[in-house]
Design a protein around this motif. Structure first.
Motif, PDB file in Angstrom:
ATOM      1  N   ASP A   1       0.825  -1.214   0.000  1.00 50.27           N
ATOM      2  CA  ASP A   1       0.000   0.000   0.000  1.00 50.27           C
ATOM      3  C   ASP A   1       0.856   1.259   0.000  1.00 50.27           C
ATOM      4  OD1 ASP A   1      -2.250  -1.557   2.407  1.00 50.27           O
ATOM      5  OD2 ASP A   1      -2.304  -1.605   0.207  1.00 50.27           O
ATOM      6  N   SER A   2       2.160   1.116   0.175  1.00 50.34           N
ATOM      7  CA  SER A   2       3.057   2.270   0.194  1.00 50.34           C
ATOM      8  C   SER A   2       2.966   3.004  -1.130  1.00 50.34           C
ATOM      9  CB  SER A   2       4.499   1.829   0.456  1.00 50.34           C
ATOM     10  OG  SER A   2       4.602   1.209   1.723  1.00 50.34           O
ATOM     11  N   ALA A   3       2.541   4.243  -1.077  1.00 52.15           N
ATOM     12  CA  ALA A   3       2.261   5.030  -2.277  1.00 52.15           C
ATOM     13  C   ALA A   3       1.920   6.449  -1.829  1.00 52.15           C
ATOM     14  CB  ALA A   3       1.096   4.428  -3.059  1.00 52.15           C
ATOM     15  N   THR A   4       1.687   7.308  -2.805  1.00 52.14           N
ATOM     16  CA  THR A   4       1.152   8.639  -2.512  1.00 52.14           C
ATOM     17  C   THR A   4      -0.342   8.622  -2.782  1.00 52.14           C
ATOM     18  OG1 THR A   4       3.239   9.701  -3.100  1.00 52.14           O
ATOM     19  CG2 THR A   4       1.280  11.094  -3.043  1.00 52.14           C
ATOM     20  N   TYR A   5      -1.100   9.141  -1.850  1.00 52.49           N
ATOM     21  CA  TYR A   5      -2.562   9.162  -1.958  1.00 52.49           C
ATOM     22  C   TYR A   5      -3.043  10.605  -2.101  1.00 52.49           C
ATOM     23  CZ  TYR A   5      -2.387   4.281  -0.648  1.00 52.49           C
ATOM     24  OH  TYR A   5      -2.114   2.934  -0.646  1.00 52.49           O
ATOM     25  N   PHE A   6      -3.919  10.802  -3.058  1.00 50.91           N
ATOM     26  CA  PHE A   6      -4.498  12.121  -3.291  1.00 50.91           C
ATOM     27  C   PHE A   6      -6.008  12.050  -3.088  1.00 50.91           C
ATOM     28  CE2 PHE A   6      -0.916  14.318  -5.168  1.00 50.91           C
ATOM     29  CZ  PHE A   6      -0.146  13.297  -5.706  1.00 50.91           C
ATOM     30  N   CYS A   7      -6.532  12.982  -2.311  1.00 48.05           N
ATOM     31  CA  CYS A   7      -7.969  13.168  -2.319  1.00 48.05           C
ATOM     32  C   CYS A   7      -8.287  14.214  -3.389  1.00 48.05           C
ATOM     33  CB  CYS A   7      -8.496  13.608  -0.961  1.00 48.05           C
ATOM     34  SG  CYS A   7      -7.890  15.212  -0.388  1.00 48.05           S
ATOM     35  N   ALA A   8      -9.515  14.233  -3.808  1.00 50.28           N
ATOM     36  CA  ALA A   8      -9.931  15.184  -4.829  1.00 50.28           C
ATOM     37  C   ALA A   8     -11.421  15.459  -4.677  1.00 50.28           C
ATOM     38  CB  ALA A   8      -9.618  14.650  -6.227  1.00 50.28           C
ATOM     39  N   ALA A   9     -11.856  16.496  -5.336  1.00 50.89           N
ATOM     40  CA  ALA A   9     -13.272  16.846  -5.333  1.00 50.89           C
ATOM     41  C   ALA A   9     -13.625  17.408  -6.699  1.00 50.89           C
ATOM     42  CB  ALA A   9     -13.566  17.859  -4.237  1.00 50.89           C
ATOM     43  N   SER A  10     -14.812  17.025  -7.194  1.00 46.12           N
ATOM     44  CA  SER A  10     -15.278  17.482  -8.491  1.00 46.12           C
ATOM     45  C   SER A  10     -16.713  17.960  -8.364  1.00 46.12           C
ATOM     46  CB  SER A  10     -15.245  16.350  -9.531  1.00 46.12           C
ATOM     47  OG  SER A  10     -13.984  15.768  -9.627  1.00 46.12           O
ATOM     48  N   MET A  11     -17.147  18.729  -9.350  1.00 48.66           N
ATOM     49  CA  MET A  11     -18.538  19.169  -9.346  1.00 48.66           C
ATOM     50  C   MET A  11     -19.159  18.960 -10.708  1.00 48.66           C
ATOM     51  SD  MET A  11     -18.196  23.319  -9.304  1.00 48.66           S
ATOM     52  CE  MET A  11     -16.873  23.384  -8.112  1.00 48.66           C
ATOM     53  N   ARG A  12     -20.447  18.763 -10.695  1.00 51.42           N
ATOM     54  CA  ARG A  12     -21.183  18.586 -11.948  1.00 51.42           C
ATOM     55  C   ARG A  12     -21.006  19.830 -12.813  1.00 51.42           C
ATOM     56  NH1 ARG A  12     -24.902  14.835 -12.497  1.00 51.42           N
ATOM     57  NH2 ARG A  12     -25.061  14.668 -10.236  1.00 51.42           N
ATOM     58  N   GLY A  13     -20.800  19.574 -14.090  1.00 53.02           N
ATOM     59  CA  GLY A  13     -20.601  20.686 -15.015  1.00 53.02           C
ATOM     60  C   GLY A  13     -19.142  20.907 -15.338  1.00 53.02           C
ATOM     61  N   SER A  14     -18.284  20.820 -14.338  1.00 51.17           N
ATOM     62  CA  SER A  14     -16.852  20.958 -14.554  1.00 51.17           C
ATOM     63  C   SER A  14     -16.194  19.592 -14.685  1.00 51.17           C
ATOM     64  CB  SER A  14     -16.208  21.730 -13.408  1.00 51.17           C
ATOM     65  OG  SER A  14     -14.791  21.630 -13.493  1.00 51.17           O
ATOM     66  N   TYR A  15     -16.442  18.727 -13.707  1.00 49.61           N
ATOM     67  CA  TYR A  15     -15.922  17.359 -13.630  1.00 49.61           C
ATOM     68  C   TYR A  15     -14.421  17.286 -13.467  1.00 49.61           C
ATOM     69  CZ  TYR A  15     -20.609  16.239 -15.224  1.00 49.61           C
ATOM     70  OH  TYR A  15     -21.973  16.158 -15.343  1.00 49.61           O
ATOM     71  N   ILE A  16     -13.706  18.397 -13.638  1.00 49.08           N
ATOM     72  CA  ILE A  16     -12.249  18.381 -13.453  1.00 49.08           C
ATOM     73  C   ILE A  16     -11.968  18.367 -11.966  1.00 49.08           C
ATOM     74  CG2 ILE A  16     -10.127  19.674 -13.781  1.00 49.08           C
ATOM     75  CD1 ILE A  16     -11.329  20.784 -16.355  1.00 49.08           C
ATOM     76  N   PRO A  17     -11.240  17.364 -11.483  1.00 47.65           N
ATOM     77  CA  PRO A  17     -11.010  17.278 -10.034  1.00 47.65           C
ATOM     78  C   PRO A  17     -10.053  18.346  -9.529  1.00 47.65           C
ATOM     79  CG  PRO A  17      -9.852  15.518 -11.185  1.00 47.65           C
ATOM     80  CD  PRO A  17     -10.662  16.241 -12.203  1.00 47.65           C
ATOM     81  N   THR A  18     -10.360  18.839  -8.342  1.00 46.43           N
ATOM     82  CA  THR A  18      -9.423  19.653  -7.588  1.00 46.43           C
ATOM     83  C   THR A  18      -8.718  18.726  -6.615  1.00 46.43           C
ATOM     84  OG1 THR A  18     -10.815  21.624  -7.745  1.00 46.43           O
ATOM     85  CG2 THR A  18      -9.184  21.570  -5.963  1.00 46.43           C
ATOM     86  N   PHE A  19      -7.416  18.619  -6.724  1.00 45.26           N
ATOM     87  CA  PHE A  19      -6.661  17.661  -5.935  1.00 45.26           C
ATOM     88  C   PHE A  19      -6.136  18.268  -4.636  1.00 45.26           C
ATOM     89  CE2 PHE A  19      -6.291  13.928  -8.546  1.00 45.26           C
ATOM     90  CZ  PHE A  19      -6.491  14.381  -9.841  1.00 45.26           C
ATOM     91  N   GLY A  20      -6.059  17.436  -3.602  1.00 45.48           N
ATOM     92  CA  GLY A  20      -5.289  17.774  -2.422  1.00 45.48           C
ATOM     93  C   GLY A  20      -3.806  17.651  -2.747  1.00 45.48           C
ATOM     94  N   ARG A  21      -2.966  17.998  -1.790  1.00 45.38           N
ATOM     95  CA  ARG A  21      -1.533  18.034  -2.054  1.00 45.38           C
ATOM     96  C   ARG A  21      -0.850  16.677  -1.915  1.00 45.38           C
ATOM     97  NH1 ARG A  21       1.233  22.591  -2.944  1.00 45.38           N
ATOM     98  NH2 ARG A  21       0.058  24.533  -2.867  1.00 45.38           N
ATOM     99  N   GLY A  22      -1.592  15.672  -1.515  1.00 46.25           N
ATOM    100  CA  GLY A  22      -1.034  14.324  -1.472  1.00 46.25           C
ATOM    101  C   GLY A  22      -0.486  13.936  -0.117  1.00 46.25           C
ATOM    102  N   THR A  23      -0.536  12.639   0.167  1.00 45.84           N
ATOM    103  CA  THR A  23       0.025  12.067   1.387  1.00 45.84           C
ATOM    104  C   THR A  23       0.912  10.899   0.996  1.00 45.84           C
ATOM    105  OG1 THR A  23      -1.864  12.666   2.764  1.00 45.84           O
ATOM    106  CG2 THR A  23      -0.474  10.849   3.542  1.00 45.84           C
ATOM    107  N   SER A  24       2.162  10.968   1.401  1.00 44.83           N
ATOM    108  CA  SER A  24       3.076   9.862   1.138  1.00 44.83           C
ATOM    109  C   SER A  24       2.960   8.849   2.269  1.00 44.83           C
ATOM    110  CB  SER A  24       4.511  10.389   1.051  1.00 44.83           C
ATOM    111  OG  SER A  24       5.420   9.308   0.902  1.00 44.83           O
TER     112      SER A  24
END
Lengths: 112, 112
Positions: free
Chosen positions: B84-107
């Motif tokens: 499971d060792s990896a970098t994890y990103f959370c993100a959020a998207s909205m209808r109409g845009s669908y392009i995710p806004t990413f968090g800065r990541g967790t190693s």
């Protein structure tokens, strides 16, 4: 394999040169993107493109330009490369109206 | 403007332990919250996602907990494994845009 593929995987070049990174997707998606990932892993969107619209992140220098010969390809051209352009560049694709995103494996660009 | 804040920046867990990564968002128009997993030399890949009409989603050892009123969501990795060792990103998207806004990541590093 269905995928988003980028070439080259590694690119080392001198300051001032012009270079291109190629991206192809065989997922049938209609929207493609370019992202820049810096040394701290932050993912920044550079461009979003489908056959109707190019959306440019206003913070991206105009030395960067996307070129799409068809909807399966979105290449990234970079003119007059600078040291600060060193990063990993990811291509991604999605179907418009769909949240699903598929990333390529990235191109590590090093400007010396 | 960082619309999705992610913490911690790095996380070290022993094999078999629980890994917890937290994210907070500001824009209440977001309606899709994915988590991406990125291994070294690879692009981010969708791991699991949730919509705000549910408070929890579980897929195998991975669970998203969602708190709409607090505008927070978190990823829990049960029985963490070295793989499971990896970098994890959370993100959020909205209808109409669908392009995710990413968090800065967790190693995440999981020690054997």
């Amino acid at each position: 394999d269905t995928a988003v593929s980028q070439t080259p995987k590694y690119l080392v070049t001198q300051m001032g040169n012009d270079k291109s990174i190629k991206c192809e997707q065989n997922l049938g998606h209609d929207t493609m993107y370019w992202y820049k990932q810096d040394s701290k892993k932050f993912l920044k969107i550079m461009f979003s493109y489908n056959n109707k619209e190019l959306i440019i992140n206003e913070t991206v220098p105009n030395r960067f330009s996307p070129k799409s010969p068809d909807k399966a390809h979105l290449n990234l051209h970079i003119n007059s490369l600078e040291l600060g352009d060193s990063a990993v560049y990811f291509c991604a694709s999605s179907q418009q109206g769909n949240y699903g995103y598929t990333f390529g494996s990235g191109t590590r660009l090093t400007v010396v | 403007q960082q619309q999705v804040k992610q913490s911690p920046q790095s996380l070290i867990v022993q094999k078999g332990g629980i890994s917890i990564i937290n994210c907070a968002y500001e824009n209440t128009a977001f309606d899709y919250f994915p988590w991406y997993q990125q291994f070294p030399g690879k692009g981010p890949a969708l791991l699991i996602a949730i919509r705000p009409d549910v408070s929890e989603k579980k897929e195998g050892r991975f669970t998203i907990s969602f708190n709409k009123s607090a505008k927070q969501f978190s990823l829990h990795i049960m029985d963490s494994q070295p793989g499971d060792s990896a970098t994890y990103f959370c993100a959020a998207s909205m209808r109409g845009s669908y392009i995710p806004t990413f968090g800065r990541g967790t190693s995440l590093i999981v020690h054997p």
